[in-house]
Motif scaffolding. Sequence first.
Motif, PDB file in Angstrom:
ATOM      1  N   LYS A   1       9.554  -6.346   1.272  1.00 57.23           N
ATOM      2  CA  LYS A   1      10.365  -5.607   1.643  1.00 57.23           C
ATOM      3  C   LYS A   1      11.494  -5.120   0.614  1.00 57.23           C
ATOM      4  N   CYS A   2      11.986  -6.666   0.241  1.00 55.19           N
ATOM      5  CA  CYS A   2      12.792  -5.655  -0.561  1.00 55.19           C
ATOM      6  C   CYS A   2      12.909  -5.646  -2.452  1.00 55.19           C
ATOM      7  N   THR A   3      11.945  -5.403  -2.249  1.00 56.32           N
ATOM      8  CA  THR A   3      11.192  -4.884  -3.743  1.00 56.32           C
ATOM      9  C   THR A   3      11.030  -3.815  -4.216  1.00 56.32           C
ATOM     10  N   VAL A   4      11.232  -3.222  -4.921  1.00 53.22           N
ATOM     11  CA  VAL A   4      10.511  -1.604  -5.739  1.00 53.22           C
ATOM     12  C   VAL A   4       8.746  -1.337  -5.477  1.00 53.22           C
ATOM     13  N   HIS A   5       8.607  -2.595  -4.792  1.00 56.02           N
ATOM     14  CA  HIS A   5       6.781  -2.049  -4.094  1.00 56.02           C
ATOM     15  C   HIS A   5       7.031  -1.755  -2.117  1.00 56.02           C
ATOM     16  N   ARG A   6       7.993  -2.197  -2.000  1.00 54.28           N
ATOM     17  CA  ARG A   6       7.986  -1.572  -0.477  1.00 54.28           C
ATOM     18  C   ARG A   6       7.451  -0.021  -0.148  1.00 54.28           C
ATOM     19  N   ASN A   7       5.972  -0.260  -0.093  1.00 53.66           N
ATOM     20  CA  ASN A   7       6.039   1.718   0.159  1.00 53.66           C
ATOM     21  C   ASN A   7       4.793   1.690   1.224  1.00 53.66           C
ATOM     22  N   ALA A   8       5.065   0.541   2.097  1.00 51.58           N
ATOM     23  CA  ALA A   8       4.598   1.525   3.798  1.00 51.58           C
ATOM     24  C   ALA A   8       4.926   1.520   4.622  1.00 51.58           C
ATOM     25  N   ILE A   9       5.501   2.529   5.870  1.00 49.13           N
ATOM     26  CA  ILE A   9       6.859   3.297   6.077  1.00 49.13           C
ATOM     27  C   ILE A   9       6.163   1.965   7.919  1.00 49.13           C
TER      28      ILE A   9
ATOM     29  N   ILE B   1       0.492  -1.434   0.210  1.00 50.09           N
ATOM     30  CA  ILE B   1       0.197   0.195  -0.411  1.00 50.09           C
ATOM     31  C   ILE B   1       1.060   0.769   0.084  1.00 50.09           C
ATOM     32  N   SER B   2       0.354   2.535  -0.190  1.00 49.82           N
ATOM     33  CA  SER B   2       1.072   3.819  -0.771  1.00 49.82           C
ATOM     34  C   SER B   2       0.178   5.039   0.781  1.00 49.82           C
ATOM     35  N   PRO B   3       1.031   5.068   1.115  1.00 47.84           N
ATOM     36  CA  PRO B   3       0.611   5.675   2.290  1.00 47.84           C
ATOM     37  C   PRO B   3       0.722   7.268   1.744  1.00 47.84           C
ATOM     38  N   PHE B   4       1.602   7.617   1.177  1.00 53.99           N
ATOM     39  CA  PHE B   4       1.674   8.422   0.068  1.00 53.99           C
ATOM     40  C   PHE B   4       0.456   8.854   0.067  1.00 53.99           C
ATOM     41  N   LYS B   5       0.455   8.253  -1.698  1.00 52.85           N
ATOM     42  CA  LYS B   5      -1.280   8.507  -1.929  1.00 52.85           C
ATOM     43  C   LYS B   5      -2.127   8.768  -1.193  1.00 52.85           C
ATOM     44  N   TRP B   6      -2.270   7.421  -0.582  1.00 53.88           N
ATOM     45  CA  TRP B   6      -4.123   7.882   0.856  1.00 53.88           C
ATOM     46  C   TRP B   6      -3.753   9.521   0.866  1.00 53.88           C
ATOM     47  N   VAL B   7      -2.281   9.531   2.247  1.00 57.01           N
ATOM     48  CA  VAL B   7      -2.608  10.945   2.784  1.00 57.01           C
ATOM     49  C   VAL B   7      -3.012  12.545   1.587  1.00 57.01           C
ATOM     50  N   ASP B   8      -1.878  12.196   0.456  1.00 53.12           N
ATOM     51  CA  ASP B   8      -2.636  13.111  -0.101  1.00 53.12           C
ATOM     52  C   ASP B   8      -3.534  13.734  -0.234  1.00 53.12           C
ATOM     53  N   TRP B   9      -4.323  12.252  -0.563  1.00 55.68           N
ATOM     54  CA  TRP B   9      -6.141  11.892  -1.352  1.00 55.68           C
ATOM     55  C   TRP B   9      -6.385  12.736   0.364  1.00 55.68           C
TER      56      TRP B   9
END
Length: 349
Positions: free
Chosen positions: A230-238, A194-202
């Motif tokens: 954790k090791c891929t490019v898709h690790r978005n959540a802090i 999940i991308s918290p950045f885009k969620w919080v942006d909205w």
Amino acid sequence: MKVHLAAHVHGNFGDELNRWLWAGLLADTLNTADDDVLFVGIGTVLDRNLPSARITIVFGTGTGYTPAPRDISVHSSRWHIYGVRGPLTARVLKLDKRVAMTDPAILLATLPEFTGLDRRGIIFIPHWKSVRYGDWQMICKTLGIEFVDPCQDSKLVVKRIASAEKVIAESMHAAIIADAFRVPWIPVALSREISPFKWVDWALSVDVAYRPACLPPSTRLERIRNAALKCTVHRNAIDYPGENEVTQGVSMHFEDTDRLLSNNDEVGRRINQRWRWNLSIGLDAALKRLAKVGLGSDQRMHSIATEHLRRLMSGEGFLSPDQAHARSLQDTLGRLEEFKHDANSGAFS
């Protein structure tokens, strides 16, 4: 002019809105400029992968996955920016905070075909990448929740969201559309993708919190995937919680916007690392093969996940304040009228 359509999203309904929403709202306006004018609307697509164009019109899109375009500016002759999805995107692009609007999917609530629907039941909409790995469709059936595939016909998905009593959403646009129709929504996370950045942006654009409840893995495949992410490019959540914390019913909070911006920079750096891309592609391929042959089921994990969703479904859910929603809707409609006026006046010819 051309409406930008995201590629490689397997029919994800949020991205597919661009195929018909703008044609309905703008009618002949889109025919007022040549094909070298690109209209970029809904989605997290404001990045360096956008196709080149003589003029790029930005109307509500956002950043969050890959680095933003290097040359974007409100003073550039190439870019016509009517608004970006939220204040975080504006900060990343170093734009005036007044450029922040909200996600233009809020405009769906103005379309007659989706209004006046009878409200019935609770629905669950995962992120389109989560569908194939878990037992959530079966779990929803057990609990009397309607599982909605985010990759089915986008108009059907919108109509079902608008007619729900409550929406449990891992898909961000499921929450955005629910909020637009004033349907309470409960945000969940099935993995650290999940991308918290885009969620919080909205969420900041409509004065609502983003506090997703983490659901435990329902299969071994979900567990393996989340660990490997954790090791891929898709690790978005802090600081995505460990499985023991998730089992205890933890929710995440993202009030520190400076940290979200820093994490967004880290996402951009990871994307430029070739070995992470190769690992991401290999992981997806391996898990898809395992999912196809039906491996990964675990009755104990299934039962724990079912109980977590059972407890969650009785929650009140989130809803942006009525005043914030009305303000955002009127602001978006005003920007749409401004764009139509410019286009019909030949500003992009």
